[in-house]
Design a protein around this motif. Sequence first.
Motif, PDB file in Angstrom:
ATOM      1  N   LEU A 277       3.487  -1.989  -7.526  1.00  0.00           N
ATOM      2  CA  LEU A 277       2.974  -0.640  -7.772  1.00  0.00           C
ATOM      3  C   LEU A 277       4.118   0.364  -7.851  1.00  0.00           C
ATOM      4  O   LEU A 277       4.098   1.278  -8.678  1.00  0.00           O
ATOM      5  N   GLY A 278       5.124   0.188  -6.999  1.00  0.00           N
ATOM      6  CA  GLY A 278       6.280   1.083  -7.024  1.00  0.00           C
ATOM      7  C   GLY A 278       7.031   1.009  -8.337  1.00  0.00           C
ATOM      8  O   GLY A 278       7.406   2.038  -8.911  1.00  0.00           O
ATOM      9  N   VAL A 279       7.256  -0.198  -8.838  1.00  0.00           N
ATOM     10  CA  VAL A 279       7.974  -0.372 -10.109  1.00  0.00           C
ATOM     11  C   VAL A 279       7.177   0.198 -11.270  1.00  0.00           C
ATOM     12  O   VAL A 279       7.735   0.843 -12.175  1.00  0.00           O
ATOM     13  N   ILE A 280       5.877  -0.039 -11.263  1.00  0.00           N
ATOM     14  CA  ILE A 280       5.032   0.508 -12.333  1.00  0.00           C
ATOM     15  C   ILE A 280       5.119   2.032 -12.344  1.00  0.00           C
ATOM     16  O   ILE A 280       5.229   2.654 -13.411  1.00  0.00           O
ATOM     17  N   ALA A 281       5.070   2.644 -11.172  1.00  0.00           N
ATOM     18  CA  ALA A 281       5.177   4.105 -11.087  1.00  0.00           C
ATOM     19  C   ALA A 281       6.527   4.584 -11.616  1.00  0.00           C
ATOM     20  O   ALA A 281       6.608   5.599 -12.322  1.00  0.00           O
ATOM     21  N   ILE A 282       7.591   3.870 -11.296  1.00  0.00           N
ATOM     22  CA  ILE A 282       8.928   4.243 -11.759  1.00  0.00           C
ATOM     23  C   ILE A 282       9.035   4.131 -13.272  1.00  0.00           C
ATOM     24  O   ILE A 282       9.543   5.027 -13.948  1.00  0.00           O
ATOM     25  N   LEU A 283       8.551   3.026 -13.820  1.00  0.00           N
ATOM     26  CA  LEU A 283       8.632   2.810 -15.263  1.00  0.00           C
ATOM     27  C   LEU A 283       7.828   3.849 -16.042  1.00  0.00           C
ATOM     28  O   LEU A 283       8.181   4.204 -17.166  1.00  0.00           O
ATOM     29  N   LEU A 284       6.750   4.334 -15.439  1.00  0.00           N
ATOM     30  CA  LEU A 284       5.916   5.340 -16.095  1.00  0.00           C
ATOM     31  C   LEU A 284       6.341   6.772 -15.756  1.00  0.00           C
ATOM     32  O   LEU A 284       5.706   7.724 -16.201  1.00  0.00           O
ATOM     33  N   CYS A 285       7.416   6.906 -14.941  1.00  0.00           N
ATOM     34  CA  CYS A 285       7.901   8.223 -14.500  1.00  0.00           C
ATOM     35  C   CYS A 285       6.827   8.976 -13.708  1.00  0.00           C
ATOM     36  O   CYS A 285       6.680  10.193 -13.829  1.00  0.00           O
ATOM     37  N   GLN A 286       6.073   8.250 -12.901  1.00  0.00           N
ATOM     38  CA  GLN A 286       4.952   8.839 -12.163  1.00  0.00           C
ATOM     39  C   GLN A 286       5.078   8.564 -10.668  1.00  0.00           C
ATOM     40  O   GLN A 286       4.103   8.185  -9.998  1.00  0.00           O
ATOM     41  N   GLU A 287       6.261   8.779 -10.130  1.00  0.00           N
ATOM     42  CA  GLU A 287       6.485   8.522  -8.701  1.00  0.00           C
ATOM     43  C   GLU A 287       5.633   9.432  -7.816  1.00  0.00           C
ATOM     44  O   GLU A 287       5.080   8.986  -6.804  1.00  0.00           O
ATOM     45  N   PHE A 288       5.531  10.705  -8.184  1.00  0.00           N
ATOM     46  CA  PHE A 288       4.710  11.628  -7.402  1.00  0.00           C
ATOM     47  C   PHE A 288       3.229  11.282  -7.494  1.00  0.00           C
ATOM     48  O   PHE A 288       2.470  11.442  -6.533  1.00  0.00           O
ATOM     49  N   LEU A 289       2.832  10.813  -8.657  1.00  0.00           N
ATOM     50  CA  LEU A 289       1.441  10.410  -8.836  1.00  0.00           C
ATOM     51  C   LEU A 289       1.095   9.245  -7.915  1.00  0.00           C
ATOM     52  O   LEU A 289      -0.012   9.170  -7.374  1.00  0.00           O
ATOM     53  N   LEU A 290       2.042   8.340  -7.707  1.00  0.00           N
ATOM     54  CA  LEU A 290       1.831   7.226  -6.791  1.00  0.00           C
ATOM     55  C   LEU A 290       1.592   7.723  -5.372  1.00  0.00           C
ATOM     56  O   LEU A 290       0.755   7.172  -4.643  1.00  0.00           O
ATOM     57  N   MET A 291       2.298   8.781  -4.985  1.00  0.00           N
ATOM     58  CA  MET A 291       2.104   9.341  -3.642  1.00  0.00           C
ATOM     59  C   MET A 291       0.697   9.899  -3.471  1.00  0.00           C
ATOM     60  O   MET A 291       0.117   9.812  -2.387  1.00  0.00           O
ATOM     61  N   ILE A 292       0.152  10.461  -4.552  1.00  0.00           N
ATOM     62  CA  ILE A 292      -1.210  11.015  -4.473  1.00  0.00           C
ATOM     63  C   ILE A 292      -2.235   9.887  -4.447  1.00  0.00           C
ATOM     64  O   ILE A 292      -3.074   9.815  -3.545  1.00  0.00           O
ATOM     65  N   MET A 293      -2.161   8.998  -5.443  1.00  0.00           N
ATOM     66  CA  MET A 293      -3.149   7.928  -5.544  1.00  0.00           C
ATOM     67  C   MET A 293      -3.040   6.949  -4.375  1.00  0.00           C
ATOM     68  O   MET A 293      -4.037   6.376  -3.933  1.00  0.00           O
ATOM     69  N   GLY A 294      -1.826   6.755  -3.889  1.00  0.00           N
ATOM     70  CA  GLY A 294      -1.616   5.874  -2.750  1.00  0.00           C
ATOM     71  C   GLY A 294      -1.597   6.623  -1.438  1.00  0.00           C
ATOM     72  O   GLY A 294      -0.896   6.218  -0.499  1.00  0.00           O
ATOM     73  N   GLY A 295      -2.368   7.684  -1.350  1.00  0.00           N
ATOM     74  CA  GLY A 295      -2.369   8.529  -0.160  1.00  0.00           C
ATOM     75  C   GLY A 295      -2.730   7.785   1.115  1.00  0.00           C
ATOM     76  O   GLY A 295      -2.207   8.092   2.186  1.00  0.00           O
ATOM     77  N   VAL A 296      -3.611   6.790   1.003  1.00  0.00           N
ATOM     78  CA  VAL A 296      -3.977   6.002   2.188  1.00  0.00           C
ATOM     79  C   VAL A 296      -2.761   5.260   2.720  1.00  0.00           C
ATOM     80  O   VAL A 296      -2.517   5.215   3.939  1.00  0.00           O
ATOM     81  N   PHE A 297      -1.957   4.690   1.810  1.00  0.00           N
ATOM     82  CA  PHE A 297      -0.737   4.005   2.225  1.00  0.00           C
ATOM     83  C   PHE A 297       0.238   4.986   2.875  1.00  0.00           C
ATOM     84  O   PHE A 297       0.894   4.671   3.867  1.00  0.00           O
ATOM     85  N   VAL A 298       0.327   6.184   2.304  1.00  0.00           N
ATOM     86  CA  VAL A 298       1.225   7.203   2.840  1.00  0.00           C
ATOM     87  C   VAL A 298       0.798   7.614   4.248  1.00  0.00           C
ATOM     88  O   VAL A 298       1.634   7.699   5.164  1.00  0.00           O
ATOM     89  N   ILE A 299      -0.485   7.857   4.428  1.00  0.00           N
ATOM     90  CA  ILE A 299      -0.997   8.292   5.733  1.00  0.00           C
ATOM     91  C   ILE A 299      -0.788   7.213   6.785  1.00  0.00           C
ATOM     92  O   ILE A 299      -0.380   7.494   7.917  1.00  0.00           O
ATOM     93  N   GLU A 300      -1.073   5.969   6.417  1.00  0.00           N
ATOM     94  CA  GLU A 300      -0.896   4.862   7.358  1.00  0.00           C
ATOM     95  C   GLU A 300       0.570   4.735   7.780  1.00  0.00           C
ATOM     96  O   GLU A 300       0.880   4.532   8.959  1.00  0.00           O
ATOM     97  N   THR A 301       1.473   4.881   6.824  1.00  0.00           N
ATOM     98  CA  THR A 301       2.903   4.771   7.130  1.00  0.00           C
ATOM     99  C   THR A 301       3.374   5.946   7.974  1.00  0.00           C
ATOM    100  O   THR A 301       4.138   5.765   8.936  1.00  0.00           O
ATOM    101  N   LEU A 302       2.931   7.147   7.632  1.00  0.00           N
ATOM    102  CA  LEU A 302       3.307   8.325   8.416  1.00  0.00           C
ATOM    103  C   LEU A 302       2.815   8.220   9.857  1.00  0.00           C
ATOM    104  O   LEU A 302       3.493   8.675  10.788  1.00  0.00           O
ATOM    105  N   SER A 303       1.641   7.618  10.048  1.00  0.00           N
ATOM    106  CA  SER A 303       1.114   7.474  11.407  1.00  0.00           C
ATOM    107  C   SER A 303       2.046   6.610  12.256  1.00  0.00           C
ATOM    108  O   SER A 303       2.250   6.882  13.451  1.00  0.00           O
ATOM    109  N   VAL A 304       2.628   5.583  11.644  1.00  0.00           N
ATOM    110  CA  VAL A 304       3.578   4.726  12.369  1.00  0.00           C
ATOM    111  C   VAL A 304       4.867   5.485  12.668  1.00  0.00           C
ATOM    112  O   VAL A 304       5.394   5.438  13.785  1.00  0.00           O
ATOM    113  N   ILE A 305       5.369   6.216  11.673  1.00  0.00           N
ATOM    114  CA  ILE A 305       6.613   6.979  11.862  1.00  0.00           C
ATOM    115  C   ILE A 305       6.438   8.033  12.955  1.00  0.00           C
ATOM    116  O   ILE A 305       7.292   8.191  13.833  1.00  0.00           O
ATOM    117  N   LEU A 306       5.330   8.755  12.899  1.00  0.00           N
ATOM    118  CA  LEU A 306       5.068   9.791  13.906  1.00  0.00           C
ATOM    119  C   LEU A 306       4.882   9.189  15.295  1.00  0.00           C
ATOM    120  O   LEU A 306       5.358   9.737  16.287  1.00  0.00           O
TER     121      LEU A 306
END
Length: 360
Positions: A277-306
Amino acid sequence: MLIYLAQNIGILHSRFDVMFDLILRATLSLFTSFVICLWLGPYIITRLQKIACSQVIRINGPQTHFQKKGTPTMGGVIILLAIIFSVLLWVKMYNAYVCCVLFILVSYGAIGFIDDYRKIIHNNTVGLPARWKYTLQSVIAIAMFIVIYISGRDIYSTALVIPFVKYVIPQTGILYLLLTYIVIVGTSNAVNITDGLDGLAIMSTVLIAAGFALVALATGNMRYATYLHIPYLRYASELVVVCASICGAGLGFLWFNTYPAQIFMGDVGSLALGAALGVIAILLCQEFLLMIMGGVFVIETLSVILQVGSFKLRGQRIFRMAPLHHHYELQGCPEPRIIVRLWITSLILVLLGLISLKVR
């Protein structure tokens, strides 16, 4: 492969031109990977059970997870085989975008396989030491950047599309290397962290892949790309087939992974799918879009970091347990309810991401 053979053998005529239609190939790719998963699933589950290749349960995890002891793991092998076979069958050959995704799938899948194997052999949850895992992930991510860079202007672009901002598309320049590393390694580990409940990570992956299939369709079409004010990338349309195969394989695996799971995908699946998914986002120049659509992954990871940061700095925990889905489990929320609610959240975030491209 089939398209390549048909073109070279010359068996296709104008009345069969529909076979070259992108949407049709993507649909066939989805059904192919789905059927392969359904076909391989029972055999691999039985085989893994016979060789006692089962998930190692965390001792300090939620007590309800001890019921899952003995459930076979490393089911991600089913997903990867289905995706690779389906893509090779229906994609147009010699596409650099496709090669990049397949390379990441295989390489990160190999890392995950080693990690899962060590967990089973040593009967603990440590697996591959963190320093080795991140080193291997980093080397492959950097290699991916080099491949993209030297592959020519057709696929190399440092443009950064910002959601909800139409006319500002900055060039990242040398920072593209750092961005590539963070997106690939970060997404890979984020999916791995989220993969703690039956069907949670795989369904979120399916939804994001479906969203990126639509983005790839628009990015590879000059008229759509111009209308949406996103970079037009000539060969990006083949990623529609790749994303469709991920969706099909994910749904096929979910057939066996839904609660209560008959098999877990393990790191071999989560690390590979996240990196893809990360590579696809990079190839499409949509890295920020991945952060939005993958928000569940972001939240889960942030919970561990916090959680880790708070405990080290203040000696106190923010959540009862991290990642976040374990916090809700310990609060008494049933696992199926948590899973479905996070699926709904993923769907909403994917739709929000797609809307962000239109309102730019």
